[in-house]
Scaffold this active site. Structure first.
Site, PDB file in Angstrom:
ATOM      1  N   ALA B  17       0.873  -1.353  -0.140  1.00 26.18           N
ATOM      2  CA  ALA B  17       0.166  -0.089   0.004  1.00 26.18           C
ATOM      3  C   ALA B  17       0.965   1.326  -0.131  1.00 26.18           C
ATOM      4  O   ALA B  17       0.445   2.338   0.258  1.00 26.18           O
ATOM      5  CB  ALA B  17      -1.037   0.139   1.221  1.00 26.18           C
ATOM      6  N   SER B  18       2.249   1.248  -0.047  1.00 21.46           N
ATOM      7  CA  SER B  18       3.148   2.348  -0.109  1.00 21.46           C
ATOM      8  C   SER B  18       2.838   3.399  -1.221  1.00 21.46           C
ATOM      9  O   SER B  18       2.928   4.401  -1.198  1.00 21.46           O
ATOM     10  CB  SER B  18       4.408   2.024   0.243  1.00 21.46           C
ATOM     11  N   ARG B  19       2.380   2.783  -2.451  1.00 16.67           N
ATOM     12  CA  ARG B  19       2.367   3.563  -3.708  1.00 16.67           C
ATOM     13  C   ARG B  19       1.470   3.211  -4.562  1.00 16.67           C
ATOM     14  O   ARG B  19       0.991   1.718  -4.593  1.00 16.67           O
ATOM     15  CB  ARG B  19       3.611   4.142  -4.234  1.00 16.67           C
ATOM     16  N   THR B  41       7.144  -3.421   2.362  1.00 21.74           N
ATOM     17  CA  THR B  41       8.263  -4.130   2.471  1.00 21.74           C
ATOM     18  C   THR B  41       9.282  -3.464   3.598  1.00 21.74           C
ATOM     19  O   THR B  41      10.089  -4.192   4.239  1.00 21.74           O
ATOM     20  CB  THR B  41       8.998  -4.783   1.532  1.00 21.74           C
ATOM     21  N   ASN B  66       6.344  -8.691   4.695  1.00 22.11           N
ATOM     22  CA  ASN B  66       7.207  -9.312   3.526  1.00 22.11           C
ATOM     23  C   ASN B  66       5.973 -10.683   3.161  1.00 22.11           C
ATOM     24  O   ASN B  66       6.137 -11.480   3.941  1.00 22.11           O
ATOM     25  CB  ASN B  66       8.673 -10.127   3.785  1.00 22.11           C
ATOM     26  N   SER B 145      -4.287  -9.261 -12.989  1.00 24.93           N
ATOM     27  CA  SER B 145      -3.736  -8.326 -14.195  1.00 24.93           C
ATOM     28  C   SER B 145      -4.404  -8.945 -15.417  1.00 24.93           C
ATOM     29  O   SER B 145      -4.605 -10.041 -15.671  1.00 24.93           O
ATOM     30  CB  SER B 145      -2.285  -8.427 -14.248  1.00 24.93           C
ATOM     31  N   TYR B 158       4.718 -13.993 -14.452  1.00 25.90           N
ATOM     32  CA  TYR B 158       3.830 -12.962 -13.930  1.00 25.90           C
ATOM     33  C   TYR B 158       2.335 -13.414 -14.345  1.00 25.90           C
ATOM     34  O   TYR B 158       1.279 -13.729 -13.577  1.00 25.90           O
ATOM     35  CB  TYR B 158       4.200 -11.460 -14.389  1.00 25.90           C
ATOM     36  N   ALA B 161       0.774 -16.463 -12.496  1.00 24.82           N
ATOM     37  CA  ALA B 161       0.570 -16.251 -11.074  1.00 24.82           C
ATOM     38  C   ALA B 161      -0.770 -15.434 -11.057  1.00 24.82           C
ATOM     39  O   ALA B 161      -1.647 -15.789 -10.233  1.00 24.82           O
ATOM     40  CB  ALA B 161       1.582 -15.195 -10.393  1.00 24.82           C
ATOM     41  N   LYS B 162      -1.033 -14.473 -12.142  1.00 26.27           N
ATOM     42  CA  LYS B 162      -1.935 -13.542 -11.904  1.00 26.27           C
ATOM     43  C   LYS B 162      -3.203 -14.485 -12.426  1.00 26.27           C
ATOM     44  O   LYS B 162      -4.371 -14.143 -11.736  1.00 26.27           O
ATOM     45  CB  LYS B 162      -1.652 -12.449 -13.043  1.00 26.27           C
TER      46      LYS B 162
END
Lengths: 78, 251
Positions: B17-19, B41, B66, B145, B158, B161-162
């Site tokens: 949630a930092s950016r 993290t 993490n 995604s 990617y 996983a998505k």
């Protein structure tokens, strides 16, 4: 009725939403009390909380009746 | 905020949630009334989250997590539950990319992506479910995604996983629907964030040609879909994937 038996039955009544009179020692959670597999997982979690014990998955799978739960807790507490 | 949407009393846990998208989700859920715990993290990231939440008058804070580490997940969920209460809205947003053509891909690049983008969602969901099943309510929303549905060269790891998140969410939705817990996916297209700013001008122009709305999306446009699913308006939606991509891919 022992203290453990009373507490186990109380939790079964709460978790499965069944009538106290229906809960016999021989009752199977799934066959007699209408529980599904998720109910039995939650029931074991509730027992863990009530008795402050960790019940490993292998043991949890064998707890299919009220008596099996009482026996497991009794042995674990003993 | 419209009174139709009210998350007062909800405890929302938003990873990454930092950016970017995660920050926008944290802010929007918070403005709708939820208490928000955002994770990053690093200490610096967590402090930044605490700062923007308090600046917006949102209850909650930033914490270090993490998502690739099982113990970290367990201790954070425990700490959140102890300090704020049972998590009722889990937003699995944290994710990374390790792009490479498959023939050049290293095992670490594959494993990092699966661990951080997919295994983390399994662990986070499991850690939060105990409280949710007991409360007989909850929302689990995972950010996938468009490439999980459309595929993209250089992103086999990617995309796998998505796409995995979709199958995971449908299965879990079936498992716990009886407890009024919904499990859904939001699949962003190309959103204007640090992750997509790494694209070259040429890649960007090529992308835009294939987007009917002719622009990149904004993080808030993803947050809007998450807010819908988290609120009572989305109560009857489960096992679903909402594509938010300007028409770039129509599922």
């Amino acid at each position: 009725m022992s203290d453990i038996e009373k507490r186990v039955k109380k939790i079964v009544v709460e978790q499965l939403g069944v009538d106290e009179a229906e809960v016999k020692n021989s009752s199977s959670f799934i066959d007699d009390l209408g529980a599904d597999s998720l109910d039995t997982v939650e029931l074991v979690m509730a027992l863990e909380e009530e008795f402050g014990a960790e019940i490993p998955d292998e043991a949890a799978e064998k707890i299919t009746t009220v008596q099996a739960a009482i026996d497991y807790i009794t042995a674990a507490q003993g | 905020m419209n009174s139709l949407i009210n998350l007062q009393g909800e405890i929302a846990l938003v990873t990454g949630a930092s950016r970017g998208i995660g920050r926008s989700i944290a802010e929007m859920l918070g403005k709708a009334g939820a208490t928000v715990i955002g994770t990053a993290t690093s200490d610096k990231g967590a402090d930044a989250i605490t700062a923007y939440l308090s600046e917006a008058g949102i209850a909650g804070k930033g914490m270090v997590l993490n998502v690739a580490d099982k113990e970290s997940i367990e201790s954070v969920v425990k700490a959140v539950t102890g300090e704020f209460g049972t998590v009722s809205v889990l937003v699995n947003n944290a994710g990374i990319t390790r792009d490479n053509l498959l023939m050049r891909m290293k095992d670490e690049e594959w494993d990092d992506i699966i661990t951080t983008n997919l295994t983390s969602v399994y662990r986070m969901s499991k850690a939060c479910l105990r409280g949710m099943t007991k409360a007989k309510k909850g929302r689990i929303i995972s950010i996938s995604s468009v490439v999980g549905a459309s595929g993209n060269p250089g992103q086999t790891n990617y995309a796998a996983a998505k796409a995995g998140l979709v199958g995971f969410s449908k299965s879990l939705a079936r498992e716990i629907g009886s407890r009024s817990i919904t499990v859904n996916v939001v699949a962003p297209g190309f959103i204007d964030t640090d992750m997509t700013r790494e694209l070259s001008e040429e890649q960007r122009n090529h992308l835009l040609q294939n987007i009917p709305l002719s622009r990149l999306g904004q993080p808030s446009e993803i947050a809007g879909a998450v807010l819908f699913l988290a609120s009572s308006l989305g109560a009857y939606v489960t096992g679903e994937t909402i594509h938010v991509n300007g028409g770039m891919y129509m599922a």
